[in-house]
Every structure is written in C-alpha cells, then in structure tokens.
Design a protein around this motif. Structure first.
Motif, PDB file in Angstrom:
ATOM      1  N   ASN A   5       7.115   4.921   7.187  1.00 31.56           N
ATOM      2  CA  ASN A   5       8.113   3.792   7.130  1.00 31.56           C
ATOM      3  C   ASN A   5       7.978   3.156   5.814  1.00 31.56           C
ATOM      4  OD1 ASN A   5       9.405   1.582   7.627  1.00 31.56           O
ATOM      5  ND2 ASN A   5       8.052   0.787   9.211  1.00 31.56           N
ATOM      6  N   PRO A   6       9.136   3.175   4.922  1.00 25.98           N
ATOM      7  CA  PRO A   6       9.017   2.698   3.681  1.00 25.98           C
ATOM      8  C   PRO A   6       8.759   1.291   3.481  1.00 25.98           C
ATOM      9  CG  PRO A   6      10.796   4.161   3.984  1.00 25.98           C
ATOM     10  CD  PRO A   6      10.236   3.503   5.429  1.00 25.98           C
ATOM     11  N   ALA A   7       7.924   0.766   2.631  1.00 26.82           N
ATOM     12  CA  ALA A   7       7.441  -0.624   2.241  1.00 26.82           C
ATOM     13  C   ALA A   7       7.699  -0.973   0.752  1.00 26.82           C
ATOM     14  CB  ALA A   7       6.080  -0.873   2.983  1.00 26.82           C
ATOM     15  N   GLY A   8       7.976  -2.057   0.558  1.00 28.46           N
ATOM     16  CA  GLY A   8       7.925  -2.535  -0.983  1.00 28.46           C
ATOM     17  C   GLY A   8       6.762  -3.063  -1.116  1.00 28.46           C
ATOM     18  N   VAL A   9       6.071  -2.929  -2.416  1.00 27.10           N
ATOM     19  CA  VAL A   9       4.776  -3.713  -2.543  1.00 27.10           C
ATOM     20  C   VAL A   9       5.001  -4.521  -3.975  1.00 27.10           C
ATOM     21  CG1 VAL A   9       2.237  -3.462  -3.376  1.00 27.10           C
ATOM     22  CG2 VAL A   9       3.394  -2.136  -1.518  1.00 27.10           C
ATOM     23  N   VAL A  10       4.904  -5.763  -3.884  1.00 30.81           N
ATOM     24  CA  VAL A  10       4.665  -6.298  -5.410  1.00 30.81           C
ATOM     25  C   VAL A  10       3.576  -6.917  -5.608  1.00 30.81           C
ATOM     26  CG1 VAL A  10       5.812  -8.361  -6.607  1.00 30.81           C
ATOM     27  CG2 VAL A  10       7.370  -7.285  -4.788  1.00 30.81           C
ATOM     28  N   VAL A  11       2.913  -6.161  -6.552  1.00 28.46           N
ATOM     29  CA  VAL A  11       1.464  -6.481  -6.763  1.00 28.46           C
ATOM     30  C   VAL A  11       1.369  -7.684  -7.258  1.00 28.46           C
ATOM     31  CG1 VAL A  11      -0.704  -5.612  -8.094  1.00 28.46           C
ATOM     32  CG2 VAL A  11       0.966  -3.835  -7.116  1.00 28.46           C
ATOM     33  N   GLY A  37      15.560  -3.757   0.756  1.00 35.70           N
ATOM     34  CA  GLY A  37      15.942  -3.407   1.989  1.00 35.70           C
ATOM     35  C   GLY A  37      15.089  -2.720   3.056  1.00 35.70           C
ATOM     36  N   TYR A  38      13.889  -2.539   2.544  1.00 38.70           N
ATOM     37  CA  TYR A  38      12.844  -1.961   3.583  1.00 38.70           C
ATOM     38  C   TYR A  38      12.617  -3.063   4.744  1.00 38.70           C
ATOM     39  CZ  TYR A  38      12.066   1.562   0.090  1.00 38.70           C
ATOM     40  OH  TYR A  38      12.229   2.537  -0.942  1.00 38.70           O
ATOM     41  N   SER A  39      12.161  -2.470   5.930  1.00 36.16           N
ATOM     42  CA  SER A  39      11.708  -3.422   6.955  1.00 36.16           C
ATOM     43  C   SER A  39      10.703  -4.324   6.731  1.00 36.16           C
ATOM     44  CB  SER A  39      11.201  -2.513   8.183  1.00 36.16           C
ATOM     45  OG  SER A  39      10.073  -1.724   7.870  1.00 36.16           O
ATOM     46  N   GLU A  40       9.824  -4.277   5.517  1.00 32.31           N
ATOM     47  CA  GLU A  40       8.937  -5.213   5.088  1.00 32.31           C
ATOM     48  C   GLU A  40       8.669  -4.945   3.552  1.00 32.31           C
ATOM     49  OE1 GLU A  40       8.338  -6.169   9.458  1.00 32.31           O
ATOM     50  OE2 GLU A  40       8.143  -4.384   8.123  1.00 32.31           O
ATOM     51  N   THR A  41       8.532  -6.125   2.743  1.00 29.71           N
ATOM     52  CA  THR A  41       7.963  -6.095   1.458  1.00 29.71           C
ATOM     53  C   THR A  41       6.663  -6.782   1.453  1.00 29.71           C
ATOM     54  OG1 THR A  41       9.882  -5.473   0.444  1.00 29.71           O
ATOM     55  CG2 THR A  41       8.301  -6.371  -0.994  1.00 29.71           C
ATOM     56  N   ALA A  42       5.701  -6.461   0.753  1.00 30.53           N
ATOM     57  CA  ALA A  42       4.371  -7.082   0.807  1.00 30.53           C
ATOM     58  C   ALA A  42       4.312  -7.661  -0.705  1.00 30.53           C
ATOM     59  CB  ALA A  42       3.239  -6.317   1.083  1.00 30.53           C
ATOM     60  N   ALA A  83      13.420 -12.496   7.229  1.00 25.82           N
ATOM     61  CA  ALA A  83      12.425 -13.511   7.717  1.00 25.82           C
ATOM     62  C   ALA A  83      11.219 -13.071   7.197  1.00 25.82           C
ATOM     63  CB  ALA A  83      12.526 -14.041   9.199  1.00 25.82           C
ATOM     64  N   GLU A  84      10.132 -14.088   6.993  1.00 27.07           N
ATOM     65  CA  GLU A  84       8.937 -13.766   6.850  1.00 27.07           C
ATOM     66  C   GLU A  84       8.244 -13.292   8.219  1.00 27.07           C
ATOM     67  OE1 GLU A  84       4.542 -15.618   4.930  1.00 27.07           O
ATOM     68  OE2 GLU A  84       6.283 -16.977   5.314  1.00 27.07           O
ATOM     69  N   VAL A  85       7.601 -12.279   8.186  1.00 32.52           N
ATOM     70  CA  VAL A  85       6.660 -11.913   9.307  1.00 32.52           C
ATOM     71  C   VAL A  85       5.227 -12.275   9.021  1.00 32.52           C
ATOM     72  CG1 VAL A  85       8.287 -10.241  10.055  1.00 32.52           C
ATOM     73  CG2 VAL A  85       6.368  -9.572   8.429  1.00 32.52           C
ATOM     74  N   PRO A  86       4.237 -12.543  10.256  1.00 29.61           N
ATOM     75  CA  PRO A  86       2.938 -12.794   9.823  1.00 29.61           C
ATOM     76  C   PRO A  86       2.069 -11.929   9.583  1.00 29.61           C
ATOM     77  CG  PRO A  86       3.536 -12.902  12.484  1.00 29.61           C
ATOM     78  CD  PRO A  86       4.831 -12.610  11.793  1.00 29.61           C
ATOM     79  N   PHE A  87       2.333 -10.683   9.949  1.00 27.04           N
ATOM     80  CA  PHE A  87       1.705  -9.733   9.630  1.00 27.04           C
ATOM     81  C   PHE A  87       2.299  -8.289   9.673  1.00 27.04           C
ATOM     82  CE2 PHE A  87      -1.546  -6.156  10.784  1.00 27.04           C
ATOM     83  CZ  PHE A  87      -1.995  -5.921   9.711  1.00 27.04           C
ATOM     84  N   CYS A  88       2.075  -7.167   8.808  1.00 27.49           N
ATOM     85  CA  CYS A  88       2.825  -6.158   8.917  1.00 27.49           C
ATOM     86  C   CYS A  88       1.840  -5.019   8.433  1.00 27.49           C
ATOM     87  CB  CYS A  88       4.102  -6.194   7.600  1.00 27.49           C
ATOM     88  SG  CYS A  88       4.848  -4.418   7.736  1.00 27.49           S
ATOM     89  N   GLY A  89       1.394  -4.045   9.507  1.00 28.07           N
ATOM     90  CA  GLY A  89       0.584  -2.923   9.331  1.00 28.07           C
ATOM     91  C   GLY A  89       0.992  -1.996   8.370  1.00 28.07           C
ATOM     92  N   HIS A  90       2.262  -1.382   8.437  1.00 26.46           N
ATOM     93  CA  HIS A  90       2.671  -0.417   7.525  1.00 26.46           C
ATOM     94  C   HIS A  90       2.529  -0.649   5.915  1.00 26.46           C
ATOM     95  CE1 HIS A  90       6.853  -1.687   7.249  1.00 26.46           C
ATOM     96  NE2 HIS A  90       6.866  -0.739   6.312  1.00 26.46           N
ATOM     97  N   ALA A  91       3.130  -1.882   5.648  1.00 27.89           N
ATOM     98  CA  ALA A  91       3.052  -2.438   4.536  1.00 27.89           C
ATOM     99  C   ALA A  91       1.573  -2.727   3.762  1.00 27.89           C
ATOM    100  CB  ALA A  91       3.774  -3.857   4.353  1.00 27.89           C
TER     101      ALA A  91
END
Length: 293
Positions: A27-33, A51-56, A81-89
C-alpha cells in the motif's frame, strides 16, 4: 509546483509502499518528514495531490517523548479527511526514517496516543513493528450489519458464522465481516456512496472483510470510501484491530502471530504479521516497506 487552495509549493514528499518489498505491491503512502508550518488545509490538500490512501506528516514531538530524530508528532491525511491512525503509513514512515537514521526504536505521537515502532534489519531488509494503543472490541446491532451487507451487496448467508461481526478498534474503528469462502471475498463490487454514508454514521475507518484460510492465516480486504479510496491495498490499523478481534473471540491463543494476506485481488500483494502477546493487550503489526521510484 503548486496545488489548489493557495497552498505553497509541494514540500518534499517521500513515497513508499508498505507491507511489500516490491514497489508494485503493498500500500503506497506519502511521508512528509518536515511538515512544520503546514496547517490542516495544506496537509489535506497535499494528501489529495499525492493521491495515496494516506500521507503522514511529521513535526516536532511533545517534550519528553524521545531523543531528537527518534520521536515525532505524526498526523495522517487521506485525500478527503484526516484519519486518527494509519498503520501502513506508520510502517512506511518508520522505514523511511531508519534509512536516514538507522534501525532502532522510534516513537510517534499520534492523535490516538503514542505508538512505539521498532525497526530491525533482517537479511538486509528493514522491517518495522508498530505497537498499537489499547484495543477495544464491541458488538454490532443486527440492523447495522444488515445495512453494511446491503451496501456491499453481500447476502447474509455468505458470512462465516464462526467469525461474527464486530467493531474493533486499535487506533481506528473497523467493522469486521467474515466471508464464508475465498470466492465471496474475491467478489467485491459495492455501493460506494451508500457504504461511505454508513461508515461516516458509525465513525468507521474501513470495513475489514476477512476469510480464514487456516488457524492463523487470513485473507483480508478493506473498502475505504470515507477516505475517497475504493479499497486499501494493505491496512495496518485494520490488521491491529483484527488482532484484537481474534483475541476477544478466542479464535487463537496468545502468544501467537497471525499472517494476513491483503492486496492480492487488487494486483498489489502485501503481507502483514500481527502479533498477540500473552501479557499485553496491545497488538503489534510488522511489515517491510520500500521506496517507490
């Protein structure tokens, strides 16, 4: 490059896929360090642009959480929307950080609480293990199950009576529904708007659809219309919630590791390992992640 809503130029967004060593799986995720200075609207717009399901999005941690470079405040945004927690991200973020700062312990302050993550290098591959917040499992009223099945276009007879419906939480709420056959799980063509409305009403992040292959091996799928995504290819938060579900219903005896296969029906296979301890109610989820070129 600029994006909508008057957001400044897109910051450096790392792109990783979680729960697979193959960039074409998981599952792709974005990461903004470094998300310092980005408000809610900017983070949401960036997540939509990625465009991924979540970006951290990472910022400085609360005081005392951990040593510099090993502790962060993390927020997760889907395209809607913001999600409370995302495991794959979380797994993707931990591996991205470990590539910069080395394996070891990390701590993420998330909207649902502190999530410790341990990254280890095994045979040259970085693997991250997150530990969930305290889980909860609750029963689901029959009318709610009926509405969910109607949105999925699943007959009630296609459910596995040995795995009854429940809502399970280990950082986010997920409705667990078990298919009686692998063929039923493979056929997924649901009413996007109807299921999204049902999920918003009951504060659900995904609906986790499962099929039990053996005592500790499961196949799972996760519709995610509330995030603007038809289906999540690999869902760490739902995996943690499922671990709590399996313990609560006595499907397995801890200590035990569950193997979850996800994404195969989407052509993005991923592997999630769910750990249950005999003396800790929290659930661990382990997987690798790899950079998307």
């Amino acid at each position: 490059m600029t994006i909508q809503n008057d957001v400044p130029a897109l910051p450096d967004v790392l792109r990783y896929t979680a729960f697979s060593a193959d960039p074409a799986g998981g599952n792709p995720a974005g990461v903004v360090v470094d998300a310092a200075g980005l408000d809610d609207a900017a983070q949401l717009a960036i997540a939509a642009e990625v465009g991924y399901s979540e970006t951290a999005f990472l910022t400085a941690p609360p005081e005392g959480l951990g040593e510099p470079g090993r502790a962060f405040t993390v927020r997760y945004f889907s395209p809607l929307a913001e999600v409370p927690f995302c495991g794959h991200a979380t797994v993707a973020t931990a591996v991205a950080l470990a590539e910069r700062s080395g394996p070891g312990a990390y701590a993420f302050a998330t909207p649902v609480g502190t999530v410790p993550v341990e990254v280890r290098e095994i045979d040259g591959v970085l693997r991250a293990t997150l530990t969930s917040v305290a889980p909860q499992v609750e029963e689901v009223a029959e009318p709610e199950v009926t509405e969910a099945l109607a949105a999925l276009d699943w007959p009630a007879a296609d459910l596995d009576p040995a795995l009854p419906p429940r809502i399970s939480f280990a950082g986010a709420r997920h409705l667990v529904l078990a298919a009686a056959t692998r063929e039923r799980l493979a056929r997924l063509d649901y009413d996007f708007d109807r299921l999204a409305a049902f999920m918003r009403k009951h504060d659900l992040t995904t609906v986790q659809l499962v099929w039990r292959e053996s005592e500790t091996v499961f196949h799972v799928r996760d519709p995610f219309p509330v995030g603007g995504v038809v289906e999540d290819p690999a869902t760490g938060a739902a995996a943690a919630a499922f671990g709590a579900y399996a313990r609560e219903l006595g499907l397995v005896t801890a200590p035990v590791t569950l193997t979850l296969h996800q994404g195969h029906d989407l052509g993005r296979p991923g592997l999630l390992e769910v750990g249950l301890s005999a003396d800790d109610p929290r659930v661990t989820v382990t997987g690798t992640a790899t950079r998307i070129p």
